[in-house]
Design an enzyme around this catalytic site. Structure first.
Site, short mmCIF file in Angstrom:
data_model
loop_
_atom_site.label_atom_id
_atom_site.label_comp_id
_atom_site.label_asym_id
_atom_site.label_seq_id
_atom_site.Cartn_x
_atom_site.Cartn_y
_atom_site.Cartn_z
N GLU A 166 0.81 -1.22 0.00
CA GLU A 166 0.00 0.00 0.00
C GLU A 166 0.85 1.28 0.00
OE1 GLU A 166 -4.21 -0.68 1.74
OE2 GLU A 166 -2.79 -1.04 3.35
N HIS A 209 -0.21 5.06 8.22
CA HIS A 209 -1.33 4.17 7.88
C HIS A 209 -1.33 2.99 8.85
CE1 HIS A 209 -4.26 1.75 5.86
NE2 HIS A 209 -3.39 0.77 5.69
N HIS A 250 -4.16 0.16 11.37
CA HIS A 250 -5.47 -0.51 11.42
C HIS A 250 -5.98 -0.55 12.86
CE1 HIS A 250 -4.14 -3.14 7.68
NE2 HIS A 250 -4.27 -1.86 7.39
N HIS A 301 -11.10 -1.33 7.21
CA HIS A 301 -9.68 -1.40 6.89
C HIS A 301 -8.84 -0.71 7.97
CE1 HIS A 301 -6.40 -0.40 3.62
NE2 HIS A 301 -5.89 -0.87 4.72
ZN LIG Z 1 -3.91 -1.18 5.28
#
Ligand SMILES: [Zn+2]
Length: 241
Positions: A82, A101, A103, A169
Site C-alpha cells: 500500500e 497508515h 489498522h 480497513h
Molecule cells: Zn492497510
C-alpha cells in the site's frame, strides 16, 4: 547523526509508539516521511525480513521513489503493497511531510457500522475535538490500496483532511511532520474509544455548538506546536517502560 538518519530514526520511533499503543496488529501498518528536497520517501518496509510496528528500528526504514519502487534498503525488506497511499499524498499535497497508515480496531468498528465519530468532548482534549469537527474524511472502499489508480482515488477521497477513515480497513493520517501525523492517529483512536464506550453506556450527546466554537478556536494559534511537542515526548517516554 545526519539529517537523513535522524529522520529515519524518527519514523522508526513513530512506528514503535503506534505499536506500543496497539494501534495496529501484527506487522500491518506503516509510517513514512518525505525525504527533504527529493521525490523520495523513507518508509517502514514489509517483506520476509520485516518487524512488527512495535519493534521497528531504523534498519526497517527503506528508501522508496514516488513510483513506489525501493531504491535503498536491506535484502528481505520491500515497499509495502500500500505504498501508493503514501506516494499519492506526497505528490498531491506539498505541505505533507509524514503519512501514517494503521489498522486501529475501534476506529474500524465505526467504519463497519457506518456510525459517525461525534464531538462528545471539549476540554478533555481540544485537539481531538477539532479532529472530530473538521479533520476527517472517509474512503468507502475496503480494498488494499495497491496500485497507482487506487492511490489516486484514495488521495482524492482524503482531500485536504488530516485523517481518513478507511471502511473495514483502518486509517491514514497526514501531517507537516512525523510527530503531528502520529499524534493525529493517536487522537483519532482516542476519539473512537470514547465514542465506543459512550455508546455502550447510553445515548451519547454531542456537546453544544457554542462550546465547540470556543474550544476549537482555542486550539488554534501559537500554542499548538508546543502542545504537540509535549504530547509527543509523553508518548515516546512510554517506550522506556
Ligand atoms: Zn492497510
Amino acid at each position: 547523526m545526519s539529517d537523513h538518519s535522524q529522520l529515519r530514526e524518527l519514523v522508526a520511533q513513530s512506528c514503535r509508539v503506534l505499536g506500543k499503543l496497539n494501534l495496529t496488529k501484527e506487522p500491518s501498518g506503516h509510517v513514512s516521511a518525505r525525504v527533504p528536497g527529493q521525490d523520495r520517501i523513507f518508509i517502514k518496509a514489509r517483506g520476509p525480513g520485516e518487524s512488527g510496528l512495535r519493534f521497528v528500528t531504523a534498519r526497517d526504514i527503506i528508501t522508496v521513489d514516488f513510483a513506489g519502487k525501493k531504491v535503498q534498503g536491506e535484502d528481505g525488506l520491500e515497499s509495502p503493497q500500500e505504498v501508493f497511499i503514501h506516494t499519492w499524498l506526497y505528490r498531491t499535497r506539498p505541505a505533507v511531510h509524514c503519512v501514517v497508515h494503521v489498522h486501529p480496531l475501534t476506529v474500524v468498528l465505526f467504519t463497519i457500522c457506518n456510525k459517525p465519530l461525534q464531538p462528545l468532548f471539549g476540554a478533555y482534549d481540544p485537539s481531538g475535538l477539532r479532529l472530530a469537527v473538521s479533520g476527517l474524511s472517509t474512503y468507502r472502499r475496503s480494498i488494499t490500496v495497491s496500485n497507482e489508480k487506487l492511490g489516486e482515488e484514495f488521495a482524492a477521497a482524503m482531500g485536504d483532511k488530516s485523517a481518513c477513515l478507511m471502511r473495514g480497513h483502518g486509517i491514514t493520517t497526514a501531517g507537516e511532520n512525523v510527530e503531528e501525523a502520529s499524534l493525529t492517529a493517536i487522537k483519532l483512536n482516542d476519539l473512537a474509544e470514547i465514542n465506543y464506550r459512550a455508546h455502550l453506556l447510553g445515548t451519547p450527546e454531542a456537546i453544544p455548538q457554542e462550546d465547540i466554537d470556543i474550544m476549537v478556536g482555542k486550539t488554534r494559534g501559537g500554542t499548538k506546536a508546543v502542545y504537540s511537542a509535549s504530547s509527543w515526548r509523553y508518548y515516546c517516554k512510554l517506550l522506556d517502560e
